[in-house]
Design a protein around this motif. Structure first.
Motif, mmCIF file in Angstrom:
data_model
loop_
_atom_site.group_PDB
_atom_site.id
_atom_site.type_symbol
_atom_site.label_atom_id
_atom_site.label_comp_id
_atom_site.label_asym_id
_atom_site.label_seq_id
_atom_site.Cartn_x
_atom_site.Cartn_y
_atom_site.Cartn_z
ATOM 1 N N MET A 127 27.284 52.823 22.304
ATOM 2 C CA MET A 127 25.988 53.203 22.889
ATOM 3 C C MET A 127 25.583 54.594 22.401
ATOM 4 O O MET A 127 24.448 54.795 21.937
ATOM 5 N N SER A 165 24.838 54.593 18.604
ATOM 6 C CA SER A 165 23.583 53.918 18.271
ATOM 7 C C SER A 165 22.372 54.728 18.692
ATOM 8 O O SER A 165 21.310 54.624 18.083
ATOM 9 N N GLN A 189 14.795 47.026 30.250
ATOM 10 C CA GLN A 189 14.805 45.754 29.518
ATOM 11 C C GLN A 189 13.537 45.558 28.700
ATOM 12 O O GLN A 189 13.510 44.727 27.796
ATOM 13 N N GLU A 193 13.161 45.820 24.695
ATOM 14 C CA GLU A 193 13.301 44.714 23.766
ATOM 15 C C GLU A 193 12.079 43.832 23.964
ATOM 16 O O GLU A 193 11.985 43.070 24.925
ATOM 17 N N TRP A 209 16.361 49.266 19.873
ATOM 18 C CA TRP A 209 17.728 49.525 20.330
ATOM 19 C C TRP A 209 18.019 51.022 20.393
ATOM 20 O O TRP A 209 18.660 51.487 21.327
ATOM 21 N N MET A 237 16.461 52.479 23.377
ATOM 22 C CA MET A 237 17.104 51.908 24.562
ATOM 23 C C MET A 237 18.447 52.588 24.821
ATOM 24 O O MET A 237 18.772 52.966 25.943
ATOM 25 N N MET A 238 19.216 52.765 23.723
ATOM 26 C CA MET A 238 20.533 53.374 23.897
ATOM 27 C C MET A 238 20.410 54.857 24.235
ATOM 28 O O MET A 238 21.240 55.393 24.977
ATOM 29 N N SER A 264 19.697 54.863 27.826
ATOM 30 C CA SER A 264 20.925 54.455 28.520
ATOM 31 C C SER A 264 21.914 55.604 28.588
ATOM 32 O O SER A 264 22.557 55.824 29.617
#
Lengths: 328, 308
Positions: B39, B42, B262, B265, B272, B275-276, B279
Motif C-alpha cells: 500500500m 504503491s 471505493q 475505482e 490506485w 486510493m493507496m 488509505s
C-alpha cells in the motif's frame, strides 16, 4: 430535613412502584441501581436489535415491494408466499439464493480452516521464547488493526489480473503459466476466503495465544519426564488443553464469517461476480436493486435461522463432548 | 530404523527446531506485512508504474541507493508523492475523512457512556435476569446486519414522510444506528475491565460519603481509564469500517471514508495510486495509536474468550 425528604421519596416509590410493579419493589437498592445503569443500553438494544428483528420477520410475511416502500404497513399479508418463492430452486431467484447459501458455507468453512491453521501456527511460534517476540506479536496483529476497508482494497489491487503483484510473482516463480482471473469467475470465492483469512487470522492468533499462556507448566514437565517428544507434547498436552478456547474461536469465526458483509462487498467491487455472491451480499443486491423488501426479509430470516441453527448444534455438540471436564 | 550415528542429538534437534521457528515466523511476518508495505509503496507510484506488466518489489532500484545516500533529495524525484497532492482535488477525500471522524468519534463517545454504565452494572452487581441480558448482549453479535437494515431503512423513510424529520443521509441517523450496534460489545469489553477493579474500592468510596453514582464517576472510571481507552478504540474502528448501513443510510453529504474510498475505482479507470495514498493517510494514525495502546486492547479482546 434530609431524612424527611428521603422518607417522602421512599413513600412515593412504595406507593407508585409497589402498587404497579410489585417485582421492582422487591428488589434491593443495589439491584435497582444496577437496572438503572443498564437501562439506556437495554433500551437502545430493544430499538435497534430486537424490534427490527420482529419487524423484519413481520415484513417477510408481507408483500413489500417498490410500490409499498413508503407505506410498508399497507402492504398485503401474503403468508408464506415469500418463503416458498425464494426457497423454490426452480425459479431464478430461488436458484440463485440456494447457490448463494452454498457459497456462504464455502466462505465460512474455508475461512475457518485457513484462519485457524494460520492463527494456531502463529500462536505456537509466539509462545516460543525468543528475543523480540513482543515486537513480532505487535507486527502480526497489524493486519487485523488496519482499517479493513483499506486492507480489502489493497488485496483487490494486488489480485488484479493484468497488473496485480500476485499474478506477477506467481508467474515469475513459475507456479502458473497464465495470469489467473482472481476477481471474476469461479475463483472469486477462494479469493474471498484468502483475503478474509488474512484480515481475521490475527484475532484467532491472539485468542489461541492467550489460551496457550494459560496451560499449566507442570503438564509439560510431566510430559518431559515421561520422555515425550515435541510432537507428542503438542498432540497430548497443548492441543487438548486448547480445546475450550478453540471451541470459542471456531464458533465465532464461523458465525462472523457467515454474516460478514464488508469483505465480499469491498473486495468484489461494484459488479460482484456470481461466484462471489455469498448470502448476505446477494440479499443486499436483490433487496435494494429491485426494492423487493418482503422477499429480501424472508431470505434474511432464513440466513439468520441457518446461522443460529449451526451455532446451536455446535454448542450442543460441545457440551455433549464435555470439553470442560477434560480440561480440568 | 535410522542407524545410531545418523540420529540427531538433542542439541542438534533443538537448533533445527529453533531454525524452523524462525523460518515460520519470517514467513508469517512477510505474509502479514507485505500488503501494508505494498500500500505504502504503491501510494508513491504513478499510474503507469502501478499498471506496469512487471511491477518492481522495491521502491528504488538497488543501483540507485549509493546516489540516494549521497543526495537524499534524489528520493523525491524517484518517489512520486504527487498522489498525496492530487487526491484532494480529484476526490472529496477531505469530506470523507471529516464525515468519518464526526460519525466515528460521536459514536465512540455515546457508546462509551452507555457502555460504562451497563458494563459496571454487569461487573459489580447481581440482579435477576443477569444471565438473560448477558446472552442477549452476545446474541446481538450473531444477527446478520441485513435483517436489521431492511426494517431500519423502511423506518427511516417512514419517519421522514410522516414526521418530516430527516433520517437518511444525516449524521444523527447513522450515529444512532452505530451507537446501538456497538453498545453490546462495549458493555461486554468494559465488564471485563471493571472486573479487575476490586469491590472494596466502591465500598470505601461509599463509606467516605459518595453516592453510588459518584463512586462510579469519580473513583472507578478514572481507575478503568486504560480499559475505556481500549474499548473506545475498538468502537471507533468498528464505526470507521462499517459499510453495510453506511452504503444505504449515509450517502450524499455524509458519505464516510469507508464508502467514499471505493469511488476511486470508477467504471473506466482505477486511481490506485490516489486510493493507496488516501488509505495510507487513514491507516497510519490508527496503526500508531494501536502500537501505543496495544496492551489494554489485546487484554480486552482476549479476556472474554479465554475466561469463558
Amino acid at each position: 430535613m434530609a431524612s424527611t425528604t428521603r422518607q417522602f421519596r421512599r413513600r412515593v416509590a412504595d406507593l407508585q412502584l409497589g402498587n404497579y410493579l410489585p417485582f421492582y419493589s422487591r428488589l434491593s437498592e443495589e439491584q435497582r441501581f444496577a437496572y438503572k445503569l443498564l437501562a439506556p443500553g437495554l433500551a437502545m438494544m430493544c430499538i435497534i436489535h430486537f424490534l427490527p428483528i420482529i419487524w423484519g420477520t413481520l415484513i417477510s410475511f408481507m408483500g413489500v415491494d417498490s410500490t409499498y416502500a413508503r407505506q410498508w404497513h399497507n402492504a398485503p399479508f401474503v403468508g408464506l408466499e415469500n418463503y416458498l418463492y425464494v426457497l423454490d430452486p426452480r425459479t431464478v431467484i430461488g436458484g440463485r439464493f440456494w447457490f448463494s447459501i452454498r457459497q456462504t458455507v464455502i466462505f465460512a468453512v474455508g475461512s475457518l480452516v485457513v484462519t485457524y491453521v494460520l492463527g494456531l501456527t502463529a500462536a505456537l511460534v509466539l509462545n516460543q521464547k525468543f528475543k523480540g517476540r513482543f515486537v513480532a506479536r505487535t507486527l502480526l496483529l497489524l493486519p487485523w488493526v488496519a482499517p479493513v476497508v483499506v486492507t480489502l482494497l489493497i488485496w483487490r489491487m494486488m489480485f488484479q489480473q493484468q497488473s496485480g503483484i500476485i499474478n506477477n510473482i506467481l508467474l515469475s516463480i513459475g507456479i502458473i503459466d497464465e495470469p489467473i482471473y482472481w476477481l471474476i469467475g469461479d475463483n472469486t470465492i477462494w479469493t474471498l476466503v484468502l483475503t478474509h483469512s488474512w484480515t481475521q487470522f490475527p484475532l484467532v492468533m491472539i485468542m489461541l495465544y492467550a489460551g496457550l499462556q494459560g496451560i499449566p507448566q507442570q503438564l509439560y514437565e510431566a510430559a518431559s519426564i515421561d520422555g515425550a517428544s515435541r510432537w507428542q507434547k503438542f498432540r497430548y498436552v497443548t492441543f487438548p488443553q486448547l480445546k475450550p478456547v478453540s471451541a470459542v474461536v471456531v464458533l465465532l469465526v464461523m458465525l462472523w464469517t457467515m454474516i460478514n458483509f464488508t469483505a465480499p462487498y469491498v473486495l468484489l467491487g461494484a459488479q460482484p461476480p456470481r461466484a462471489g455472491q455469498v448470502g448476505i451480499l446477494y440479499i443486499y443486491e436483490f433487496a435494494f436493486s429491485n426494492f423487493q423488501f418482503g422477499r429480501g426479509a424472508a431470505m434474511s430470516v432464513i440466513l439468520f435461522i441457518i446461522a443460529m441453527t449451526m451455532a446451536m448444534v455446535y454448542y450442543k455438540y460441545l457440551f455433549d463432548d464435555d470439553f470442560t471436564e477434560d480440561s480440568q | 530404523m535410522i542407524p545410531e550415528e545418523l540420529q540427531l542429538s538433542s542439541a542438534t534437534k533443538d537448533r533445527l527446531f529453533g531454525l524452523l521457528v524462525k523460518g515460520v515466523l519470517g514467513t508469517l511476518l512477510l505474509y502479514a506485512l507485505f500488503p501494508i508495505y505494498w500500500m505504502v509503496i504503491s501510494s508513491f507510484r504513478t499510474r503507469t508504474e502501478i499498471t506496469a506488466a512487471d511491477p518492481q518489489l522495491l521502491p528504488v532500484e538497488l543501483g540507485q541507493i549509493p546516489a540516494i545516500v549521497q543526495d537524499p533529495a534524489l528520493l523525491l524525484e524517484i518517489l512520486h508523492y504527487e498522489n498525496y497532492i492530487t487526491m484532494w482535488a480529484r476526490f472529496p477525500v477531505l469530506d470523507y475523512f471529516i464525515n468519518s471522524l464526526i460519525i466515528a468519534t460521536t459514536t465512540t463517545v455515546f457508546a462509551l457512556v452507555v457502555g460504562c454504565l451497563g458494563g459496571y452494572a454487569f461487573s459489580k452487581y447481581r440482579f435477576p435476569g443477569k444471565g438473560g441480558v448477558g446472552g442477549a448482549l452476545l446474541g446481538t453479535q450473531m444477527i446478520p446486519g441485513i435483517l436489521i437494515l431492511l426494517p431500519m431503512y423502511l423506518l427511516f423513510i417512514w419517519i421522514q414522510d410522516t414526521i418530516g424529520f430527516p433520517m437518511t443521509n444525516t449524521y444523527h441517523g447513522i450515529i444512532f444506528v452505530y451507537t446501538t450496534f456497538t453498545v453490546p460489545v462495549a458493555i461486554w469489553m468494559l465488564r471485563g475491565f471493571f472486573d479487575t477493579i476490586p469491590d472494596s474500592v466502591e465500598e470505601a468510596a461509599r463509606v467516605d460519603g459518595c453516592s453510588r453514582i459518584q463512586a462510579l464517576v469519580r473513583i472507578i472510571l478514572p481507575m478503568a481509564a486504560p480499559g475505556i481507552a481500549a474499548t473506545g478504540m475498538f468502537v471507533f474502528l468498528v464505526a470507521f469500517n462499517e459499510v453495510l448501513f453506511a452504503s444505504i443510510l449515509a450517502s450524499g453529504d455524509v458519505t464516510p471514508f469507508a464508502i467514499g474510498i471505493q469511488s476511486f475505482e470508477t467504471q473506466t479507470t482505477a486511481y490506485w495510486g490516489e486510493m493507496m495514498a488516501a488509505s495510507t493517510v487513514a491507516t497510519a494514525p490508527i496503526l500508531l495509536l494501536f502500537v501505543l495502546f496495544q496492551k489494554p486492547i489485546v487484554e480486552g479482546l482476549t479476556e472474554g474468550s479465554v475466561k469463558q
